[in-house]
Design a protein around this motif. Structure first.
Motif, PDB file in Angstrom:
ATOM      1  N   SER A   1       0.807  -1.222   0.000  1.00  0.00           N
ATOM      2  CA  SER A   1       0.000   0.000   0.000  1.00  0.00           C
ATOM      3  C   SER A   1       0.843   1.276   0.000  1.00  0.00           C
ATOM      4  N   VAL A   2       2.123   1.179   0.372  1.00  0.00           N
ATOM      5  CA  VAL A   2       2.964   2.376   0.431  1.00  0.00           C
ATOM      6  C   VAL A   2       4.143   2.306  -0.532  1.00  0.00           C
ATOM      7  N   GLU A   3       4.339   1.169  -1.166  1.00  0.00           N
ATOM      8  CA  GLU A   3       5.447   0.996  -2.099  1.00  0.00           C
ATOM      9  C   GLU A   3       5.437   2.089  -3.160  1.00  0.00           C
ATOM     10  N   GLY A   4       6.581   2.735  -3.358  1.00  0.00           N
ATOM     11  CA  GLY A   4       6.688   3.788  -4.359  1.00  0.00           C
ATOM     12  C   GLY A   4       6.326   5.178  -3.852  1.00  0.00           C
ATOM     13  N   ARG A   5       5.726   5.252  -2.660  1.00  0.00           N
ATOM     14  CA  ARG A   5       5.359   6.541  -2.081  1.00  0.00           C
ATOM     15  C   ARG A   5       6.148   6.850  -0.806  1.00  0.00           C
ATOM     16  N   PHE A   6       6.442   5.824  -0.037  1.00  0.00           N
ATOM     17  CA  PHE A   6       7.156   5.992   1.231  1.00  0.00           C
ATOM     18  C   PHE A   6       8.584   5.472   1.074  1.00  0.00           C
ATOM     19  N   THR A   7       9.493   6.098   1.830  1.00  0.00           N
ATOM     20  CA  THR A   7      10.885   5.652   1.849  1.00  0.00           C
ATOM     21  C   THR A   7      11.370   5.593   3.289  1.00  0.00           C
ATOM     22  N   ILE A   8      11.881   4.434   3.682  1.00  0.00           N
ATOM     23  CA  ILE A   8      12.473   4.282   4.999  1.00  0.00           C
ATOM     24  C   ILE A   8      13.984   4.390   4.860  1.00  0.00           C
ATOM     25  N   SER A   9      14.615   5.055   5.819  1.00  0.00           N
ATOM     26  CA  SER A   9      16.070   5.189   5.804  1.00  0.00           C
ATOM     27  C   SER A   9      16.564   5.264   7.245  1.00  0.00           C
ATOM     28  N   ARG A  10      17.864   5.156   7.405  1.00  0.00           N
ATOM     29  CA  ARG A  10      18.431   5.210   8.745  1.00  0.00           C
ATOM     30  C   ARG A  10      19.757   5.952   8.719  1.00  0.00           C
ATOM     31  N   ASP A  11      20.055   6.614   9.824  1.00  0.00           N
ATOM     32  CA  ASP A  11      21.337   7.286  10.015  1.00  0.00           C
ATOM     33  C   ASP A  11      21.932   6.702  11.288  1.00  0.00           C
ATOM     34  N   ASN A  12      22.845   5.774  11.136  1.00  0.00           N
ATOM     35  CA  ASN A  12      23.397   5.092  12.302  1.00  0.00           C
ATOM     36  C   ASN A  12      24.209   6.025  13.194  1.00  0.00           C
ATOM     37  N   ALA A  13      24.765   7.070  12.628  1.00  0.00           N
ATOM     38  CA  ALA A  13      25.524   8.033  13.430  1.00  0.00           C
ATOM     39  C   ALA A  13      24.615   8.811  14.377  1.00  0.00           C
ATOM     40  N   LYS A  14      23.343   8.921  13.996  1.00  0.00           N
ATOM     41  CA  LYS A  14      22.381   9.665  14.824  1.00  0.00           C
ATOM     42  C   LYS A  14      21.397   8.742  15.536  1.00  0.00           C
ATOM     43  N   ASN A  15      21.585   7.429  15.381  1.00  0.00           N
ATOM     44  CA  ASN A  15      20.658   6.454  15.986  1.00  0.00           C
ATOM     45  C   ASN A  15      19.210   6.766  15.630  1.00  0.00           C
ATOM     46  N   THR A  16      18.989   7.103  14.375  1.00  0.00           N
ATOM     47  CA  THR A  16      17.675   7.561  13.956  1.00  0.00           C
ATOM     48  C   THR A  16      17.226   6.857  12.680  1.00  0.00           C
ATOM     49  N   VAL A  17      15.960   6.503  12.654  1.00  0.00           N
ATOM     50  CA  VAL A  17      15.325   5.950  11.460  1.00  0.00           C
ATOM     51  C   VAL A  17      14.259   6.933  11.010  1.00  0.00           C
ATOM     52  N   TYR A  18      14.093   7.048   9.705  1.00  0.00           N
ATOM     53  CA  TYR A  18      13.174   8.013   9.120  1.00  0.00           C
ATOM     54  C   TYR A  18      12.138   7.298   8.258  1.00  0.00           C
ATOM     55  N   LEU A  19      11.008   7.974   8.087  1.00  0.00           N
ATOM     56  CA  LEU A  19      10.008   7.519   7.126  1.00  0.00           C
ATOM     57  C   LEU A  19       9.550   8.746   6.348  1.00  0.00           C
TER      58      LEU A  19
END
Length: 123
Positions: free
Chosen positions: A62-80
């Motif tokens: 349902s979100v493929e192509g619209r949402f992107t998950i990523s992470r920044d290990n230096a900041k201990n943070t995951v994004y959507l």
């Protein structure tokens, strides 16, 4: 003590964008899989996206192509990053972490949860 703290929720018009953030503490962030789920009242918590330690990603159809998950290990943070949002994207979004590096898509497979952040898409 593991803590996951989400931020970035809010009100957005259909077709618009939002970016959620989840800052983690108390775990070896770079070694664990992270995920986003969402839930609306009366329904079960629903898988949205996941990212592994190797940066492998997997999305709900349902979100493929619209949402992107990523992470920044230096900041201990995951994004959507959520683009082209639809009314049906409305819900409380939860960040979740596993104790292992491999990804999973069920709530039961995740060991730690954030408090959730409300996302509301309006017409």
């Amino acid at each position: 003590q593991v803590q996951l703290v989400e931020s970035g929720g809010g009100l957005v018009q259909a077709g618009g964008s939002l970016r959620l953030s989840c800052e983690a503490s108390g775990l070896i962030f770079s070694s664990v899989a992270m995920a986003w789920f969402r839930q609306v009242p009366g329904k079960e918590r629903e898988f949205v996206a996941t990212i592994g330690w190797s940066l492998y990603t997997y999305y709900a159809e349902s979100v493929e192509g619209r949402f992107t998950i990523s992470r920044d290990n230096a900041k201990n943070t995951v994004y959507l990053q959520m683009n082209k949002m639809k009314l049906e994207d409305t819900g409380v979004y939860y960040c979740a972490a596993r104790s292992t590096s491999t990804v999973a898509i069920t709530p039961q497979a995740h060991d730690y949860w954030g408090q959730g952040t409300q996302v509301t898409v309006s017409s």
